[in-house]
Structures are given as C-alpha cells and as structure tokens.
Design a protein around this motif. Structure first.
Motif, PDB file in Angstrom:
ATOM      1  N   ARG A  56      39.823  24.962  22.701  1.00 11.72           N
ATOM      2  CA  ARG A  56      40.908  25.938  22.855  1.00 11.72           C
ATOM      3  C   ARG A  56      40.705  27.119  21.909  1.00 11.72           C
ATOM      4  NH1 ARG A  56      46.704  23.347  23.224  1.00 11.72           N
ATOM      5  NH2 ARG A  56      47.107  25.412  24.082  1.00 11.72           N
ATOM      6  N   ALA A  86      37.734  24.041  15.173  1.00 16.21           N
ATOM      7  CA  ALA A  86      38.859  24.978  15.248  1.00 16.21           C
ATOM      8  C   ALA A  86      39.242  25.498  13.871  1.00 16.21           C
ATOM      9  CB  ALA A  86      40.059  24.313  15.919  1.00 16.21           C
ATOM     10  N   ALA A 106      41.034  20.770  20.724  1.00 15.17           N
ATOM     11  CA  ALA A 106      41.495  21.901  19.902  1.00 15.17           C
ATOM     12  C   ALA A 106      40.329  22.847  19.618  1.00 15.17           C
ATOM     13  CB  ALA A 106      42.104  21.396  18.600  1.00 15.17           C
ATOM     14  N   HIS A 162      45.967  14.300  20.974  1.00 10.67           N
ATOM     15  CA  HIS A 162      44.849  14.954  21.657  1.00 10.67           C
ATOM     16  C   HIS A 162      43.594  14.791  20.796  1.00 10.67           C
ATOM     17  CE1 HIS A 162      47.205  16.955  24.746  1.00 10.67           C
ATOM     18  NE2 HIS A 162      48.059  17.369  23.833  1.00 10.67           N
TER      19      HIS A 162
END
Length: 158
Positions: A98, A57, A95, A90
C-alpha cells in the motif's frame, strides 16, 4: 481433486495451522528458495507461489516474503491474498505494498518487476469468487476474522 490436495485444504483451514504455519512455512520457503537459486518453493507444491520483495512501509528496507498466489490467465498478473493464515491482523507485506506499490517477484526462478493494486468493490468481489474456487480454505480464513482480507493484483512493469 486429489486426496492429498483435499487433505492439505482441510489441515490449512484449522486454527492450529494458523498458529504454527506463519512461523514455519515462510522460513522453510525462504531457505529452499535460496538453496535452489529461486527454482523451488515448498509451498508452491500445492499452490503457485512467489517470493515478493517489497519496500518496508516504515523502514524503507527491502522485505522478502514467500506468498501463495493465483496466476491470472494473461501471464502478466497474479493475485496476492493477505489472508495471514486466518489470523486477526493484516500481514505486514500488505502495508508495504500500500505504501510502495512498486515491487519485485521471483516467479519460477525469474525476477520480475511488478506494480501492486489493492482490489476493492466489484473488482475485489469478482476476484474473491475466483479465489474461493481456486483455494476454498480462503473462505474459512475470512470467516475467522472481522477484517476484510486484502487482495492485490500485481502486474508486470514494462
């Protein structure tokens, strides 16, 4: 249900397992997966598993993560569970998905391009119910944390 499976479910629900497993299980899975050229995942001897290659990410670099999964009946999708072994945060791979939903999995020795979708609402609730039937320790993981465990459906890309 075989005695061994029940024993593994019981052990995997403990806080001790949650402390140790995140450091040991992925490292062993990556090593065995590499040595067997993608044909074997140790953790997949109890639960189906994939090696997820996602894009970081923040870094933008490829990240390989061994994960348990729940294959769906159509053979074109899988459910990934961001349980993090029942730990508070998490997992990083959630991430990554996402931020960059296009990824790749290694499934039974085959590399498959996939797209991830974070499940929410009624769709998540229905999948969660199926997951608990599939692997009951997920209920213990959820009870241990305040966050909602993220669920992703990954689907083969054409």
């Amino acid at each position: 249900m075989p005695v061994v499976v029940r024993a593994v479910q019981k052990v995997s629900s403990t806080r001790g397992f949650a402390r140790v497993a995140p450091h040991v299980v992925p490292a062993l899975d990556r090593a065995v997966h590499r040595l067997t050229r993608g044909k074997v995942l140790l953790s997949a001897q109890m639960l189906p598993g994939v090696i997820l290659t996602s894009t970081g990410a923040r870094s933008g670099l490829p990240r390989r993560t061994p994960l348990a999964c729940m294959p769906e009946e159509n053979g074109r999708s899988w459910i990934l569970v961001g349980s993090n072994f029942g730990r508070t945060g998490h997992p990083a791979w959630t991430a990554n998905l996402r931020a960059h939903p296009d990824a790749e999995i290694s499934w039974k020795g085959a590399d498959i391009p996939v797209r991830a979708q974070l499940l929410q609402g009624e769709e998540r609730a229905a999948v969660w119910k199926n997951l608990l039937a599939f692997w009951p320790p997920y209920a213990t993981y959820q009870a241990r944390v305040e966050r909602e465990i993220r669920l992703f459906r990954i689907v083969r890309r054409s």
